[in-house]
Design a protein around this motif. Structure first.
Motif, PDB file in Angstrom:
ATOM      1  N   GLU A 164       0.949  -0.873   0.099  1.00  0.00           N
ATOM      2  CA  GLU A 164       0.507  -0.136  -0.169  1.00  0.00           C
ATOM      3  C   GLU A 164       0.269   0.883  -0.046  1.00  0.00           C
ATOM      4  OE1 GLU A 164      -0.964  -2.497   2.703  1.00  0.00           O
ATOM      5  OE2 GLU A 164      -2.121  -3.453   0.871  1.00  0.00           O
ATOM      6  N   LEU A 165       1.962   0.905   0.752  1.00  0.00           N
ATOM      7  CA  LEU A 165       3.077   1.951   0.853  1.00  0.00           C
ATOM      8  C   LEU A 165       3.099   2.825  -0.470  1.00  0.00           C
ATOM      9  CD1 LEU A 165       3.887   1.476   4.309  1.00  0.00           C
ATOM     10  CD2 LEU A 165       2.160   3.549   3.789  1.00  0.00           C
ATOM     11  N   TYR A 166       3.998   1.773  -0.756  1.00  0.00           N
ATOM     12  CA  TYR A 166       4.984   2.379  -2.357  1.00  0.00           C
ATOM     13  C   TYR A 166       4.779   1.179  -3.426  1.00  0.00           C
ATOM     14  CZ  TYR A 166       7.561   2.149   2.087  1.00  0.00           C
ATOM     15  OH  TYR A 166       7.768   2.552   3.643  1.00  0.00           O
ATOM     16  N   LYS A 167       5.540   2.010  -4.121  1.00  0.00           N
ATOM     17  CA  LYS A 167       5.172   1.809  -5.709  1.00  0.00           C
ATOM     18  C   LYS A 167       5.593   0.494  -6.189  1.00  0.00           C
ATOM     19  CE  LYS A 167       2.637   5.798  -7.025  1.00  0.00           C
ATOM     20  NZ  LYS A 167       2.922   6.984  -8.262  1.00  0.00           N
ATOM     21  N   GLY A 168       7.230   0.698  -5.417  1.00  0.00           N
ATOM     22  CA  GLY A 168       8.627  -0.180  -6.035  1.00  0.00           C
ATOM     23  C   GLY A 168       9.642   0.191  -5.217  1.00  0.00           C
ATOM     24  N   THR A 169      10.848  -0.506  -6.395  1.00  0.00           N
ATOM     25  CA  THR A 169      12.079   0.258  -4.666  1.00  0.00           C
ATOM     26  C   THR A 169      12.534   1.808  -5.260  1.00  0.00           C
ATOM     27  OG1 THR A 169      12.768  -1.946  -5.964  1.00  0.00           O
ATOM     28  CG2 THR A 169      13.701  -0.346  -4.943  1.00  0.00           C
ATOM     29  N   VAL A 170      12.272   2.630  -6.407  1.00  0.00           N
ATOM     30  CA  VAL A 170      13.058   3.076  -6.281  1.00  0.00           C
ATOM     31  C   VAL A 170      12.060   4.099  -6.177  1.00  0.00           C
ATOM     32  CG1 VAL A 170      12.877   5.633  -8.033  1.00  0.00           C
ATOM     33  CG2 VAL A 170      13.809   2.998  -8.763  1.00  0.00           C
ATOM     34  N   ASP A 171      10.373   4.076  -5.303  1.00  0.00           N
ATOM     35  CA  ASP A 171       9.453   4.599  -4.722  1.00  0.00           C
ATOM     36  C   ASP A 171       9.490   5.236  -3.131  1.00  0.00           C
ATOM     37  OD1 ASP A 171       7.054   6.228  -4.631  1.00  0.00           O
ATOM     38  OD2 ASP A 171       6.097   4.914  -3.389  1.00  0.00           O
ATOM     39  N   CYS A 172      10.083   3.516  -3.256  1.00  0.00           N
ATOM     40  CA  CYS A 172      10.651   3.377  -2.045  1.00  0.00           C
ATOM     41  C   CYS A 172      11.477   4.269  -0.961  1.00  0.00           C
ATOM     42  CB  CYS A 172      11.005   1.610  -1.677  1.00  0.00           C
ATOM     43  SG  CYS A 172      10.814   1.458   0.626  1.00  0.00           S
ATOM     44  N   ALA A 173      12.461   4.232  -1.928  1.00  0.00           N
ATOM     45  CA  ALA A 173      13.929   5.152  -1.993  1.00  0.00           C
ATOM     46  C   ALA A 173      13.373   6.230  -1.743  1.00  0.00           C
ATOM     47  CB  ALA A 173      14.365   4.847  -2.732  1.00  0.00           C
ATOM     48  N   MET A 174      12.912   7.147  -2.075  1.00  0.00           N
ATOM     49  CA  MET A 174      12.731   8.277  -2.747  1.00  0.00           C
ATOM     50  C   MET A 174      11.681   8.764  -1.687  1.00  0.00           C
ATOM     51  SD  MET A 174      11.786   8.501  -6.793  1.00  0.00           S
ATOM     52  CE  MET A 174      11.095  10.859  -6.490  1.00  0.00           C
ATOM     53  N   GLN A 175      10.239   7.582  -1.291  1.00  0.00           N
ATOM     54  CA  GLN A 175      10.290   8.231   0.178  1.00  0.00           C
ATOM     55  C   GLN A 175      10.380   8.446   1.337  1.00  0.00           C
ATOM     56  OE1 GLN A 175       6.139   7.033   0.609  1.00  0.00           O
ATOM     57  NE2 GLN A 175       5.809   6.197  -1.279  1.00  0.00           N
ATOM     58  N   ILE A 176      11.988   7.755   1.487  1.00  0.00           N
ATOM     59  CA  ILE A 176      12.245   7.598   2.928  1.00  0.00           C
ATOM     60  C   ILE A 176      13.877   8.899   2.574  1.00  0.00           C
ATOM     61  CG2 ILE A 176      14.453   6.459   3.844  1.00  0.00           C
ATOM     62  CD1 ILE A 176      13.231   3.808   2.661  1.00  0.00           C
ATOM     63  N   MET A 177      13.650   8.621   1.512  1.00  0.00           N
ATOM     64  CA  MET A 177      14.954  10.011   1.894  1.00  0.00           C
ATOM     65  C   MET A 177      13.687  11.717   1.678  1.00  0.00           C
ATOM     66  SD  MET A 177      17.862  11.667   0.372  1.00  0.00           S
ATOM     67  CE  MET A 177      18.727  10.766  -0.715  1.00  0.00           C
ATOM     68  N   LYS A 178      12.715  11.823   1.080  1.00  0.00           N
ATOM     69  CA  LYS A 178      11.996  12.699   1.376  1.00  0.00           C
ATOM     70  C   LYS A 178      11.039  12.633   2.940  1.00  0.00           C
ATOM     71  CE  LYS A 178       7.478  14.562  -0.258  1.00  0.00           C
ATOM     72  NZ  LYS A 178       6.551  14.546  -1.385  1.00  0.00           N
ATOM     73  N   ASN A 179      10.922  11.709   3.399  1.00  0.00           N
ATOM     74  CA  ASN A 179       9.981  11.929   4.387  1.00  0.00           C
ATOM     75  C   ASN A 179      10.583  12.321   6.143  1.00  0.00           C
ATOM     76  OD1 ASN A 179       7.456  12.264   2.773  1.00  0.00           O
ATOM     77  ND2 ASN A 179       7.821   9.705   2.993  1.00  0.00           N
ATOM     78  N   GLU A 180      11.963  11.063   5.447  1.00  0.00           N
ATOM     79  CA  GLU A 180      13.484  10.264   6.778  1.00  0.00           C
ATOM     80  C   GLU A 180      13.991  10.961   6.692  1.00  0.00           C
ATOM     81  OE1 GLU A 180      10.817   6.674   8.568  1.00  0.00           O
ATOM     82  OE2 GLU A 180      10.467   7.007   6.217  1.00  0.00           O
ATOM     83  N   GLY A 181      14.539  11.417   5.820  1.00  0.00           N
ATOM     84  CA  GLY A 181      16.617  11.532   4.934  1.00  0.00           C
ATOM     85  C   GLY A 181      17.465  10.945   4.972  1.00  0.00           C
ATOM     86  N   PRO A 182      18.557  11.583   4.507  1.00  0.00           N
ATOM     87  CA  PRO A 182      19.480  10.370   4.079  1.00  0.00           C
ATOM     88  C   PRO A 182      19.741   9.459   5.701  1.00  0.00           C
ATOM     89  CG  PRO A 182      20.556  12.928   3.899  1.00  0.00           C
ATOM     90  CD  PRO A 182      18.667  12.419   4.532  1.00  0.00           C
ATOM     91  N   MET A 183      20.165  10.544   6.806  1.00  0.00           N
ATOM     92  CA  MET A 183      20.852   9.070   7.786  1.00  0.00           C
ATOM     93  C   MET A 183      20.105   8.029   8.037  1.00  0.00           C
ATOM     94  SD  MET A 183      22.704  10.330   8.084  1.00  0.00           S
ATOM     95  CE  MET A 183      23.849   9.356   9.445  1.00  0.00           C
ATOM     96  N   PHE A 184      18.416   7.973   7.303  1.00  0.00           N
ATOM     97  CA  PHE A 184      17.896   7.153   7.507  1.00  0.00           C
ATOM     98  C   PHE A 184      17.768   5.736   7.105  1.00  0.00           C
ATOM     99  CE2 PHE A 184      13.631   3.987   8.253  1.00  0.00           C
ATOM    100  CZ  PHE A 184      13.798   4.447   9.122  1.00  0.00           C
ATOM    101  N   PHE A 185      18.911   6.034   6.065  1.00  0.00           N
ATOM    102  CA  PHE A 185      19.001   4.315   5.147  1.00  0.00           C
ATOM    103  C   PHE A 185      19.639   4.095   5.532  1.00  0.00           C
ATOM    104  CE2 PHE A 185      17.229   6.885   1.214  1.00  0.00           C
ATOM    105  CZ  PHE A 185      16.957   6.387   0.704  1.00  0.00           C
ATOM    106  N   TYR A 186      20.605   4.369   7.074  1.00  0.00           N
ATOM    107  CA  TYR A 186      21.734   3.512   8.061  1.00  0.00           C
ATOM    108  C   TYR A 186      21.037   3.402   8.720  1.00  0.00           C
ATOM    109  CZ  TYR A 186      24.966   4.334   4.581  1.00  0.00           C
ATOM    110  OH  TYR A 186      25.747   4.165   3.444  1.00  0.00           O
ATOM    111  N   ALA A 187      19.247   3.281   9.439  1.00  0.00           N
ATOM    112  CA  ALA A 187      19.232   2.928  10.924  1.00  0.00           C
ATOM    113  C   ALA A 187      19.422   1.438  10.940  1.00  0.00           C
ATOM    114  CB  ALA A 187      17.306   3.015  10.839  1.00  0.00           C
TER     115      ALA A 187
END
Length: 290
Positions: free
Chosen positions: A240-263
């Protein structure tokens, strides 16, 4: 790895040794993987846990010590299959890339590692990690959709088909291929650095394990973004949240910032260093008895 390949070792023997290696490693390391997954699934704006120890304490308080092993069955089985696929893929490719003198260049070692990573991602890691993540996310959210790993497997197959088990396959292949492309040459490099031309040390499982632990830590820093995306893509609400891999990455970047990739970096660092260190210790040790 530091040990010389046995010319008489066929794919079946490699597969069996890899399977046993993965089984032992998974039982030891699973709690750190569980904590890492919980930290990646929580919301940054309203986090449930303050860190590694807080997550572990709250899990044990709410569900007992075995709560840290929730969803472990598929990962233990999958880790066995993963290691079997990884070592078989790596050994098979490295045998084709070794020159007439028995040498394997760092580039070829890295490529053989990437092939091993691709093999494990497709045949073991993606479906098993999907089950582990869905069961973990279900417990975290308290939705009680699944009674366990087998129940999750049956319901996902029934409701979503086989493709439901392969959600997040692209970042998983990217992560696993990168992991092994880094780990195998890095482990060999640190073995050479520590042992030089001492063949006895190069054959020692302890030295192999220590060099493997370092290689595991290095690979974590290179693959955390892929791992975070993969975990999000395999969560209960991902469809429900993501259209695909790229969309997921873009939403994380937009909503939670680049550092969340290292959570979850630290629990994954601990888990992977243990994982790879134990792997490179057990595999050559089994070679002495098989």
């Amino acid at each position: 790895m530091g040990l010389k390949s046995d010319p008489n070792e066929g794919p079946l023997r490699t597969f069996i040794k890899g399977f046993l290696t993965g089984f032992i490693e998974a039982i030891i390391c699973y709690p750190t993987e569980f904590v890492k997954t919980q930290l990646q699934l929580q919301s940054k704006s309203n986090p449930e846990f303050k860190g590694i120890m807080d997550c572990a304490k709250k899990t044990v308080a709410a569900n007992g010590f075995m709560g840290l092993y929730r969803g472990a069955a598929p990962l233990i089985i999958g880790s066995s299959g993963k290691q079997a696929a990884r070592w078989t893929g790596y050994k098979t490719m490295s045998a084709h890339l070794t020159d007439d003198k028995g040498n394997l260049t760092m580039i070829n070692r890295s490529f053989a590692g990437a092939c091993g990573g691709f093999t494990e991602a497709v045949f073991a890691v993606t479906p098993i990690e999907t089950l582990k993540t869905r069961v973990t996310d279900d417990m975290r959210r308290g939705t009680k959709n699944y009674t366990g790993s087998l129940d999750a497997f049956m319901k996902i197959l029934k409701n979503e088909g086989p493709s439901g088990l392969y959600r997040g396959v692209v970042p998983t292949i990217a992560k696993q291929s990168t992991n092994q492309a880094i780990r195998f040459p890095t482990q060999f490099y640190f073995m050479q650095l520590a042992c030089g031309d001492d063949k006895e040390k190069m054959a020692n499982p302890i030295y192999n394990g220590l060099a493997g632990a370092v290689a595991g830590g290095v690979s974590v820093l290179a693959t955390m973004p892929q791992d975070t995306i993969k975990t999000r893509m395999q969560g209960e609400q991902a469809k429900e949240l993501y259209k695909g891999t790229v969309d997921c990455a873009m939403q994380i970047m937009k909503n939670e910032g680049p550092m969340f990739f290292y959570a979850g970096t630290w629990p994954r660092m601990i888990r992977v260093s243990l994982d790879v260190g134990i792997t490179f210790l057990i595999f050559p040790l089994l070679s002495k008895y098989m």
